[in-house]
Design an enzyme around this catalytic site. Structure first.
Site, PDB file in Angstrom:
ATOM      1  N   ASP A 316       0.863  -1.181   0.000  1.00 40.36           N
ATOM      2  CA  ASP A 316       0.000   0.000   0.000  1.00 40.36           C
ATOM      3  C   ASP A 316       0.895   1.226   0.000  1.00 40.36           C
ATOM      4  O   ASP A 316       2.088   1.142   0.309  1.00 40.36           O
ATOM      5  CB  ASP A 316      -0.906  -0.035   1.237  1.00 40.36           C
ATOM      6  CG  ASP A 316      -2.025   0.987   1.144  1.00 40.36           C
ATOM      7  OD1 ASP A 316      -2.180   1.598   0.070  1.00 40.36           O
ATOM      8  OD2 ASP A 316      -2.737   1.169   2.141  1.00 40.36           O
ATOM      9  N   ASP A 553      -1.791  -2.564   6.512  1.00 44.29           N
ATOM     10  CA  ASP A 553      -1.979  -2.131   7.891  1.00 44.29           C
ATOM     11  C   ASP A 553      -3.427  -1.756   8.184  1.00 44.29           C
ATOM     12  O   ASP A 553      -3.770  -1.448   9.322  1.00 44.29           O
ATOM     13  CB  ASP A 553      -1.076  -0.933   8.220  1.00 44.29           C
ATOM     14  CG  ASP A 553      -1.371   0.278   7.342  1.00 44.29           C
ATOM     15  OD1 ASP A 553      -2.192   0.155   6.402  1.00 44.29           O
ATOM     16  OD2 ASP A 553      -0.797   1.352   7.596  1.00 44.29           O
ATOM     17  N   ASP A 557      -7.096  -3.985   3.830  1.00 52.59           N
ATOM     18  CA  ASP A 557      -6.087  -4.910   3.300  1.00 52.59           C
ATOM     19  C   ASP A 557      -6.347  -6.357   3.708  1.00 52.59           C
ATOM     20  O   ASP A 557      -5.680  -7.266   3.217  1.00 52.59           O
ATOM     21  CB  ASP A 557      -4.691  -4.510   3.812  1.00 52.59           C
ATOM     22  CG  ASP A 557      -4.291  -3.118   3.381  1.00 52.59           C
ATOM     23  OD1 ASP A 557      -4.508  -2.790   2.202  1.00 52.59           O
ATOM     24  OD2 ASP A 557      -3.764  -2.363   4.224  1.00 52.59           O
TER      25      ASP A 557
END
Length: 828
Positions: A316, A553, A557
């Site tokens: 990410d 995180d 996700d």
């Protein structure tokens, strides 16, 4: 050995209590439930106990076989030296227990550090309590990113939860007061207080976990499954081959009972890969312990092997490429309304509540505090809608979020104001007023009044460029998958030094599975990605043949991390992400990733190298034992010979080589690759030993001397295989090879009488010298035959697959051009 069952908890009958969500249980009520057994402690599957580790290493099938063989040797009045394999087994077992217990203690300590407390209401006060200390009827407060730790009923507030980890359905479910929540699901948005109704082993997730553990093979890695199959095949073959071989020597060849037993035991000891499984378990456990020193929690030992095979890493933007903390750079009005009205609206939206994400925290730092606006409805942020909002009494509705998602087709009205910020790497929020009751996914564009743009800065981590350069050098390609604007993400990725970051796509343009597959192959940066699209992209990469690791995180996700080959979570992020990850970075430091991947490669490469040494002996013993059944020659070795050769050409060098750095990416299947490297040595042993037996039959050599000659042949082949395994040589590997050679020479000279390896007859020495000079030629000739076979196999595959690969490449290029045209049209 059967897996020990967790003893049943004896519970006292305590009636269900309707706790006040504002007060919770009293401390006395909590203690009563804890004493009564109604506590949230369950078999978490964190690993074996130390007692179970010791029993697992001691009570193995092969240890039992070795013990039986030793008893048979005692009954045959054989020399104690022929039982030296028991000493090797004992040392292996002690080292295995020590290393695994040491690793377990290190991981357990880190697990306690990583464990997150749960916000619990007791005696009207909020306190953070470990999940294992919660009791039935506790009032627990959950918010976005939390994982539900026990079954319960929502008593206040409203939550949006995702139960896909339990049901496989990715739909977001809104939970209102009185609705049931299942443990294992996670909160996507909202905040609420839940009364726990089923805790510990009674909870839904615990029951599912217990069912999953009924099939332990499903959780094993490809390498461990291969070793299990190998051991099963050898275990099944041992008894019939041993019985027939003893019958052959004792009845047909009419050898003495002692000699027949010694030769049979030597053959069986040679067939058993006694140290291979142990070496693998110890190496993986030691690797996990080494990672704990880097503040990396290994939640699944199998991921060590997966890391060695990773060739695509999905990341990410926020928290990985950039620092998690964000800052508001500016507030740009879009109307002539007084700035005080906008400030009051943003303060009402962000100042009076706990921020739901990093973006919210950045805005809340600027617009903190409270005002007199009364909120009658709050719409939490979700990764699918990408905006949050609130309805305020007498003021109307206000929204804040991604401009494209709020305005829809009207985004073109402000594109020129947004794009300059986006192209320089800023995340841009739109604050807007809404004339009506806003519903996620159903905003009416004509009712939206844009108020202001809020550019938010997200600084690149200082260590990120070096980290991505390392992955590029190691052949690991990067995919950046983010919910942000694709141009913003692309700019940030380029500044972080990610190769191909200029190739970006808006995930909203990917409509079919074919679109996703083409995009996964051709693009590096994916913007405006929803949680479901992240999952789809990971699955597409796996379908294309890649081994995929996914870092994350946030709660958005979780789905992708669960589908990846190895999920890696930042401990500072959402609790749900840490729960599903196989690795957790406790310091949330992405710069440790090169060390993690390198450690996985080092361990698995060294295991494969050591496995080659082990299997040479096993191939030789199995092959020669089978051939001995069709000849009039007895098995030529005794147990002490194999103990010496195994120690100096397999055990000792594999122990030292396991500590060597070896960071090449692991490819191919474990067992076929290891067998391919071991067969030249094993076949050389069989061929030259058969030649020695033929010489012995022609020249009438004594059996004891012939055994010593065969042991010398095995020693030379062992050194040749070790030579191949040690390539490329450095000082350390050269010292290992020469040291093992010197030790073998000592065993055949100064210690020859002790190990039954002394050769004094001149004609025997001449035969041995002839065979030893011939051995390297045979070994390298067989090696070349196998190399030629490899080339033929590769050429045949290329002739078969190359046309298909070229066509697939043409299809992907055509698809990429079509995708770029579609994206350009969509932007216009």
């Amino acid at each position: 050995m059967k897996k020990q069952k967790t003893p049943e908890v004896i519970r006292q009958d305590i009636p269900v209590f309707q706790a006040d969500p504002e007060r919770g249980l009293t401390m006395q009520q909590a203690e009563e439930r804890k004493a009564g057994g109604w506590v949230n402690a369950a078999d978490t599957g964190a690993g074996l106990t130390e007692r179970q580790i010791i029993l697992r290493n001691c009570l193995t099938f092969f240890n039992l076989v070795f013990l039986v063989l030793a008893v048979v040797l005692v009954c045959a009045r054989s020399s104690v030296m022929n039982m030296t394999f028991l000493g090797i087994v004992f040392v292996n077992t002690v080292i295995g227990c020590f290393q695994e217990i040491r690793a377990k203690r290190a991981v357990d300590k880190l697990t306690l550090v990583a464990a997150r407390p749960v916000r619990t209401i007791r005696d009207g006060q909020a306190a953070d309590i470990p999940s294992a200390d919660l009791v039935r009827d506790d009032i627990v407060e959950f918010s976005a990113g939390d994982q539900i730790c026990a079954d319960g009923i929502l008593r206040s507030g409203e939550l949006q939860v995702n139960e896909s980890l339990l049901t496989g359905e990715a739909d977001i479910i809104t939970k209102k007061i009185g609705d049931e929540l299942k443990s294992g699901s996670f909160v996507v948005a909202g905040r609420g207080r839940v009364q726990l109704t089923e805790v510990g082993a009674d909870a839904f997730a615990a029951r599912l976990s217990a069912e999953a553990k009924a099939n332990p093979q499903a959780a094993k890695s490809e390498m461990m499954r291969s070793l299990d199959r190998l051991i099963q095949v050898v275990g099944i073959a041992l008894i019939p081959i041993g019985g027939i071989l003893f019958y052959q020597e004792y009845v047909h060849l009419q050898l003495s009972f002692q000699s027949s037993v010694e030769h049979t035991v030597a053959a069986l000891v040679g067939m058993i890969p006694e140290g291979l499984y142990l070496l693998t378990s110890v190496a993986v456990a030691a690797s996990a312990m080494k990672l704990t020193k880097r503040r990396v929690l290994v939640q699944d030992m199998n991921c060590i092997e997966t890391l060695a095979r990773v060739d695509v890493l999905c990341v990410d933007k926020t928290g990985t490429i950039t620092e998690p903390k964000m800052e508001v750079e500016n507030v740009i009005p879009l109307t002539a309304e007084p700035p005080e009205e906008l400030e009051a609206a943003l303060t009402a939206l962000y100042g009076g509540i706990e921020p739901e994400n990093d973006t919210g925290r950045a805005v809340a730092e600027l617009f903190h505090g409270e005002n007199d606006w009364v909120c009658t409805k709050r719409i939490p942020f979700t990764s699918a809608a990408k905006w949050s909002g609130g309805v305020f009494e007498g003021k109307g509705a206000y929204l804040a979020g991604a401009p494209e998602f709020i305005l829809g087709s009207r985004y073109e009205e402000i594109r020129d104001r947004v794009e300059p910020w986006v192209k320089t790497g800023y995340r841009v929020l739109l604050a807007a007023q809404y004339d009506g009751d806003p519903q996620p996914g159903a905003l009416e564009e004509e009712k939206i009044q844009p108020l202001a743009l809020i550019p938010i800065a997200n600084r690149i981590r200082p260590e990120a460029p070096d980290t991505f350069r390392y992955f590029a050098a190691q052949g690991v390609s990067i995919r950046v998958i983010s919910g942000d604007n694709p141009e913003t993400v692309s700019d940030v990725a380029q500044r972080a030094g990610i190769e191909g970051a200029e190739k970006y796509v808006d995930a909203r343009t990917l409509e079919t599975q074919e679109d996703i597959l083409r995009a996964a192959e051709n693009y590096v940066v994916f913007g405006r990605v929803t949680p479901e699209m992240k999952k789809a992209l990971v699955l597409a990469l796996k379908k294309l043949g890649h081994t995929v690791a996914m870092t994350g995180d946030g709660v958005n996700d979780v789905l992708a991390m669960k589908q990846s080959d190895c999920g890696i979570a930042m401990a500072s992020g959402a609790q749900a992400a840490s729960q599903v990850a196989r690795l957790v970075l406790l310091d949330s430091d992405f710069s440790v990733m090169p060390g993690i991947v390198g450690e996985g490669r080092r361990v698995i490469n060294n295991i494969q190298r050591a496995a080659t040494l082990f299997l040479v002996k096993n191939i030789f013993s199995l092959g020669l034992s089978l051939l001995s059944l069709f000849t009039n020659w007895p098995y030529p070795l005794v147990p002490v010979h194999l103990s010496v050769i195994s120690s100096l050409t397999i055990g000792v060098p594999s122990f030292f080589l396991a500590m060597e750095p070896n960071y090449e990416r692991v490819t191919g299947r474990f067992l076929p690759g290891v067998l391919r490297r071991a067969f030249p040595g094993g076949l050389t042993n069989i061929f030259v030993v058969l030649m020695a037996q033929a010489f012995g039959a022609v020249f009438g050599l004594p059996q004891e001397q012939l055994s010593a000659v065969c042991a010398a042949i095995l020693s030379i082949v062992g050194l040749l295989v070790l030579y191949q395994v040690c390539k490329p040589f450095d000082f350390f590997r050269r010292m290992i090879w020469f040291a093992m050679g010197v030790c073998l020479v000592l065993c055949f000279t100064a210690l020859g009488g002790l190990f039954s390896l002394a050769i004094w007859n001149g004609s025997v020495i001449l035969v041995m010298a002839t065979l030893l000079l011939m051995t390297p030629t045979v070994f390298f000739s067989i090696q070349r035959i196998f190399d030629f076979g490899d080339r033929v196999y590769v050429d045949a595959r290329q002739r078969t697959l190359w046309p298909k690969l070229k066509q697939k490449h043409r299809d992907l290029r055509a698809g990429a051009k079509l995708e770029m045209k579609r994206f350009a049209w969509w932007r216009q």
